[in-house]
Design an enzyme around this catalytic site. Structure first.
Site, PDB file in Angstrom:
ATOM      1  N   GLY A 151       0.826  -1.193   0.000  1.00 12.24           N
ATOM      2  CA  GLY A 151       0.000   0.000   0.000  1.00 12.24           C
ATOM      3  C   GLY A 151       0.856   1.236   0.000  1.00 12.24           C
ATOM      4  O   GLY A 151       2.076   1.183   0.130  1.00 12.24           O
ATOM      5  N   GLN A 152       0.181   2.358  -0.160  1.00  9.30           N
ATOM      6  CA  GLN A 152       0.889   3.612  -0.245  1.00  9.30           C
ATOM      7  C   GLN A 152       0.088   4.659   0.489  1.00  9.30           C
ATOM      8  O   GLN A 152      -1.126   4.750   0.328  1.00  9.30           O
ATOM      9  CB  GLN A 152       1.044   3.984  -1.717  1.00  9.30           C
ATOM     10  N   GLY A 191       0.265   8.830   2.469  1.00  7.26           N
ATOM     11  CA  GLY A 191       0.866  10.132   2.312  1.00  7.26           C
ATOM     12  C   GLY A 191       2.315  10.165   2.785  1.00  7.26           C
ATOM     13  O   GLY A 191       3.091  11.022   2.390  1.00  7.26           O
ATOM     14  N   GLY A 200       4.523   7.429   2.884  1.00 14.57           N
ATOM     15  CA  GLY A 200       5.468   6.437   2.403  1.00 14.57           C
ATOM     16  C   GLY A 200       4.782   5.223   1.817  1.00 14.57           C
ATOM     17  O   GLY A 200       3.561   5.140   1.746  1.00 14.57           O
ATOM     18  N   VAL A 212       4.416   0.989   1.760  1.00 16.36           N
ATOM     19  CA  VAL A 212       4.565  -0.177   2.621  1.00 16.36           C
ATOM     20  C   VAL A 212       4.789  -1.409   1.748  1.00 16.36           C
ATOM     21  O   VAL A 212       4.041  -1.643   0.790  1.00 16.36           O
ATOM     22  CB  VAL A 212       3.323  -0.375   3.505  1.00 16.36           C
ATOM     23  N   LYS A 237       7.662  -0.188   6.140  1.00 19.92           N
ATOM     24  CA  LYS A 237       7.197   1.119   5.677  1.00 19.92           C
ATOM     25  C   LYS A 237       8.402   1.979   5.355  1.00 19.92           C
ATOM     26  O   LYS A 237       9.272   2.187   6.193  1.00 19.92           O
ATOM     27  CB  LYS A 237       6.359   1.775   6.759  1.00 19.92           C
ATOM     28  N   ASP A 261      -6.077   9.689  12.080  1.00 20.21           N
ATOM     29  CA  ASP A 261      -6.310   9.200  10.724  1.00 20.21           C
ATOM     30  C   ASP A 261      -6.977   7.829  10.756  1.00 20.21           C
ATOM     31  O   ASP A 261      -6.553   6.896  10.082  1.00 20.21           O
ATOM     32  CB  ASP A 261      -5.001   9.163   9.931  1.00 20.21           C
TER      33      ASP A 261
END
Ligand SMILES: *[C@@H]1O[C@H](CO)[C@@H](O)[C@H](O)[C@H]1NC(C)=O
Ligand SMILES: *[C@@H]1O[C@H](CO)[C@@H](O)[C@H](O)[C@H]1NC(C)=O
Ligand SMILES: *[C@@H]1O[C@H](CO)[C@@H](O)[C@H](O)[C@H]1NC(C)=O
Ligand SMILES: *[C@@H]1O[C@H](CO)[C@@H](O)[C@H](O)[C@H]1NC(C)=O
Ligand SMILES: *[C@@H]1O[C@H](CO)[C@@H](O)[C@H](O)[C@H]1NC(C)=O
Ligand SMILES: *[C@@H]1O[C@H](CO)[C@@H](O)[C@H](O)[C@H]1NC(C)=O
Ligand SMILES: *[C@@H]1O[C@H](CO)[C@@H](O)[C@H](O)[C@H]1NC(C)=O
Length: 706
Positions: free
Chosen positions: A379-380, A382, A384, A386, A401, A499
């Site tokens: 995944g990506q 804001g 960085g 992973v 990460k 978040d």
């Protein structure tokens, strides 16, 4: 790119030493010569490595490694003993015969991993010495990380591949094609071909019976097996026919397989087999033809001398020397001007973090993630990217990460913030931090790998994962509530996550929720209730999960975390994203659910894809809880402690006004100090503050951010 950067950074001898400068230039020239020539080679067809045996005996014995019970006899490889006359010696045996050389099967490159193609064609006679006992157990073509014999205890159903301890472990690094003659509970029948990855439980299998093939029939039959692997399309194809017949047009088994994910870069090839008790068989390989694409061809070829390629290499090299010299001088000036060597400050901070988890070696993580291969990307965010990784040796699966921001200072900031916060948190519903790595500006955090990915992947089409059933949805939300409670109240400092959203909720193997991504989290001093924030680019977070007051205050609070949690509850129940849904008249999921609530049709919000398979009372509670948490006025939202109780069922959800109250700014009533609002008190307070006004100001008007 990654590799050469890393190699250069390996050396940290003072830059000003002229001898060192010279050596380093030389090193770079050599590197560039290598890359220059191998780039030139890429355009040429590669050579193949071939091993061809029409029989086996003393003349080629030294090509192989035989395990203790394996042998060459009567012109064949006997992978398990062939003493027909003494069946007791044949029972419960396993063996391996592997070529004593390795093959380079893949390497990472900038354009993606390059994988070798190969063809392995062999003839076998899997002989059933007794007409009264069935054959057992099987023989397999094997790609293995070493040339050692089979693990102890690999007889019987383990086919000389694994044993009851190691079966299924990623650290096995084996891929095999089995010819299996015994049906285990996981097998289709007692006469099949299977593709096995690190396990005797096949990833794919095909019965041979419909093709009229019996691996170990009464009376000897020789068969030929063709295994073709194409490293470009990553397709494996297996065929089988009686010896002497042509290769069939219709394959027995076809599979997509990225070998580079499972086997070592340099691997061995050969055979493994086992017998059982009372079932046994002879596992004979009569002939073998192996052709493997030679990925190292370029390097060897260079030594033989390839005039023009060398010239190109030298030219590139000369340019490189100039570049390197320039680079060093510019770097030297830059160094002199620089007053604050931030990396050492960072390292210093890391070293003194209390209870700091382990520091990882960059090389180790580089290897674990296959050189930060695009295909290992999980995944990506804001902050960085992973990657998934597998630690060599331990075989442990990890998530790495890698922080990336345009400017390095901010990246370091993000890194330290996340590290210092999550490092001290310990809760079974938080993703566990295993360690960190800081290597010359590259910042990495290592977490437990979550085999079930993130929650959003189970709610929306996430790579073919099945839809999350109702009981697991409730389970996930309960776990999440307890992690929120821990962050807000149980940990010695209050932490706001800032978040909370479905893509930051990870699921472990048992579908327990694990809150992750503490990139935005902040510690709030106890006593204060929020963390004053000076974010230039507006409030950080994700649309649909941001509480309305945040657009005015730019402050994250426990209440804004609860708002995000509420959005998530509605999302999980409805199976729709909190923002920008496909609902015709609603921008926010929240507004739709609130309308249904007004119309007395709350349960219509439940995910239709569940086809009615949900618990009505739970759904009602969750939807009311979601709405209560989404109250426009922060003080009206329940606290994490009551959320936990509501989810446990020990407390009723708060009563929710039929119309969504208006958001008012500034907030009229001072809510701070009002402890644990539940049920009646919440709506009373609400009635006094907003007077149940119909939604003149909708949240859409307020959410004008972005
Ligand atoms: C190696 O195998 C490839 C693929 O079959 C083939 O195109 C090529 O001609 C082979 N090279 C040699 C030297 O046999
Ligand atoms: C073979 O192994 C099985 C299971 O481990 C055991 O029950 C059986 O007695 C063994 N047979 C012989 C002949 O060693
Ligand atoms: C393997 O065999 C297939 C089919 O004959 C052929 O197309 C392919 O080029 C071969 N690959 C290698 C590496 O020899
Ligand atoms: C395999 O065989 C080679 C050559 O005969 C030998 O040097 C090596 O030690 C063997 N390896 C193992 C694991 O037995
Ligand atoms: C399986 O093999 C491993 C080594 O490869 C060994 O440590 C373990 O004891 C074996 N397990 C059994 C049940 O034999
Ligand atoms: C298939 O292969 C993967 C390796 O990626 C393994 O983890 C998985 O358990 C296998 N599935 C089955 C059904 O054997
Ligand atoms: C099987 O192969 C062996 C060895 O190559 C040969 O001696 C034997 O005659 C073959 N059997 C049949 C039935 O073709």
């Amino acid at each position: 790119m990654e590799l050469s950067q890393f190699q250069i950074h390996q050396f940290s001898i003072p830059l000003l030493d002229p001898m060192w400068l010279f050596c380093k230039s030389l090193l770079v020239v050599v590197l560039l010569l290598l890359t220059g020539t191998s780039a030139a080679n890429a355009a040429f067809p590669s050579d193949n490595i071939s091993h061809s045996y029409s029989s086996f005996g003393p003349e080629n014995r030294n090509d192989f490694n035989f395990s203790a019970d394996a042998n060459d006899n009567q012109g064949a490889l006997q992978i398990t003993p062939d003493s027909i006359n003494t069946p007791s010696y044949i029972l419960n045996k396993s063996g391996r015969v592997l070529l004593s050389r390795t093959f380079r099967l893949w390497y990472p490159s900038e354009a993606g991993t390059v994988i070798a193609s190969f063809n392995s064609t062999f003839s076998v006679n899997i002989y059933r010495p007794s007409n009264t006992t069935p054959p057992g157990e099987g023989l397999a073509f094997l790609i293995a990380p070493d040339a050692h014999g089979p693990p102890p205890g690999s007889y019987g159903g383990y086919l000389g591949l694994t044993n009851s301890t190691v079966d299924g472990k990623l650290s096995n690094r084996i891929v095999a094609v089995e010819l299996d003659t015994v049906k285990q509970f996981y097998d289709p029948d007692d006469n099949h071909i299977g593709l096995n990855i690190n396990s005797v439980v096949s990833n794919l299998s095909a019965s041979l019976t419909p093709l009229g093939i019996q691996i170990a029939p009464q009376g000897a039959v020789n068969y030929t097996v063709w295994i073709s692997y194409d490293g470009v399309s990553k397709q494996m194809r297996v065929d089988m026919a009686e010896q002497g017949n042509p290769r069939p047009t219709k394959p027995v088994l076809e599979a997509e397989l990225d070998l580079s994910h499972y086997v070592n870069q340099d691997s061995y090839m050969g055979f493994a087999a086992s017998t059982g008790s009372p079932d046994y068989q002879l596992n004979c390989v009569l002939a073998w033809d192996l052709v493997v694409q030679d990925l190292e061809y370029g390097d060897k070829n260079k030594k033989r001398g390839n005039g023009w390629k060398l010239t190109v290499g030298v030219a590139v090299g000369v340019v490189a020397v100039a570049a390197v010299v320039l680079w060093f001088f510019s770097k030297r000036c830059w160094r002199k001007k620089k007053t604050n060597p931030s990396p050492s400050v960072l390292e210093g901070t890391l070293k003194f973090l209390p209870g700091m988890p382990r520091e990882f070696d960059y090389k180790e993580l580089w290897r674990a993630t296959n050189g930060f291969d695009e295909r290992m990307k999980l995944g990506q965010g804001g902050f960085g990217i992973v990657y998934k990784g597998v630690l060599a040796g331990e075989g442990a699966e990890i998530a790495v990460k890698r922080f990336s921001r345009e400017d390095n200072m901010n990246s370091q900031d993000d890194f330290l913030k996340e590290l210092t916060i999550i490092n001290r948190l310990r809760h079974k519903h938080l993703v566990r931090l295993l360690g960190w790595c800081h290597k010359k500006g590259i910042l990495l955090l290592v977490y437990d790998y979550m085999p079930n990915g993130s929650l959003d992947q189970h709610l929306y089409d996430g790579g073919g994962r099945p839809l999350l059933p109702w009981n697991l949805r409730v389970h996930v939300l309960s776990g999440l509530a307890s992690s929120l409670h821990y962050l807000h109240n149980e940990y010695d400092e209050c932490v706001v996550h800032r978040d909370i959203k479905s893509s930051n909720v990870m699921l472990d193997a048992s579908f327990n929720a694990r809150l992750g991504d503490f990139g935005l989290a902040r510690v709030v001093d106890t006593g204060k209730t929020s963390y004053a924030e000076l974010e230039v680019a507006g409030f950080p977070g994700t649309r649909g999960y941001i509480a309305p007051e945040c657009f005015h205050t730019n402050r994250a609070t426990r209440e804004s975390d609860v708002f995000a949690f509420g959005a998530l509850v509605l999302e999980v129940v409805a199976g729709r994203r909190p923002c920008c849904t496909d609902l015709p008249d609603f921008h926010l999921l929240l507004d739709w659910v609130w309308t249904l609530h007004r119309d007395g049709a709350l349960l219509r919000a439940v995910d239709a894809r569940l086809s009615g398979e949900f618990v009505v009372d739970e759904a009602r509670r969750l939807l009311l809880l979601g709405l209560a948490c989404s109250h426009p006025l922060p003080g009206e939202r329940p606290k994490a402690a009551s959320i936990v109780q509501i989810l446990l069922g020990s407390v009723e959800p708060p009563s929710v006004p039929l119309f969504k109250p208006a958001f008012m700014w500034p907030v009229a009533v001072p809510f701070i100090g009002v402890a644990d609002l539940t049920g009646a008190s919440a709506s009373t307070l609400n009635a006094s503050s907003s007077g149940w006004t119909p939604p003149l100001v909708t949240s859409e008007d307020v959410v004008s951010y972005d």
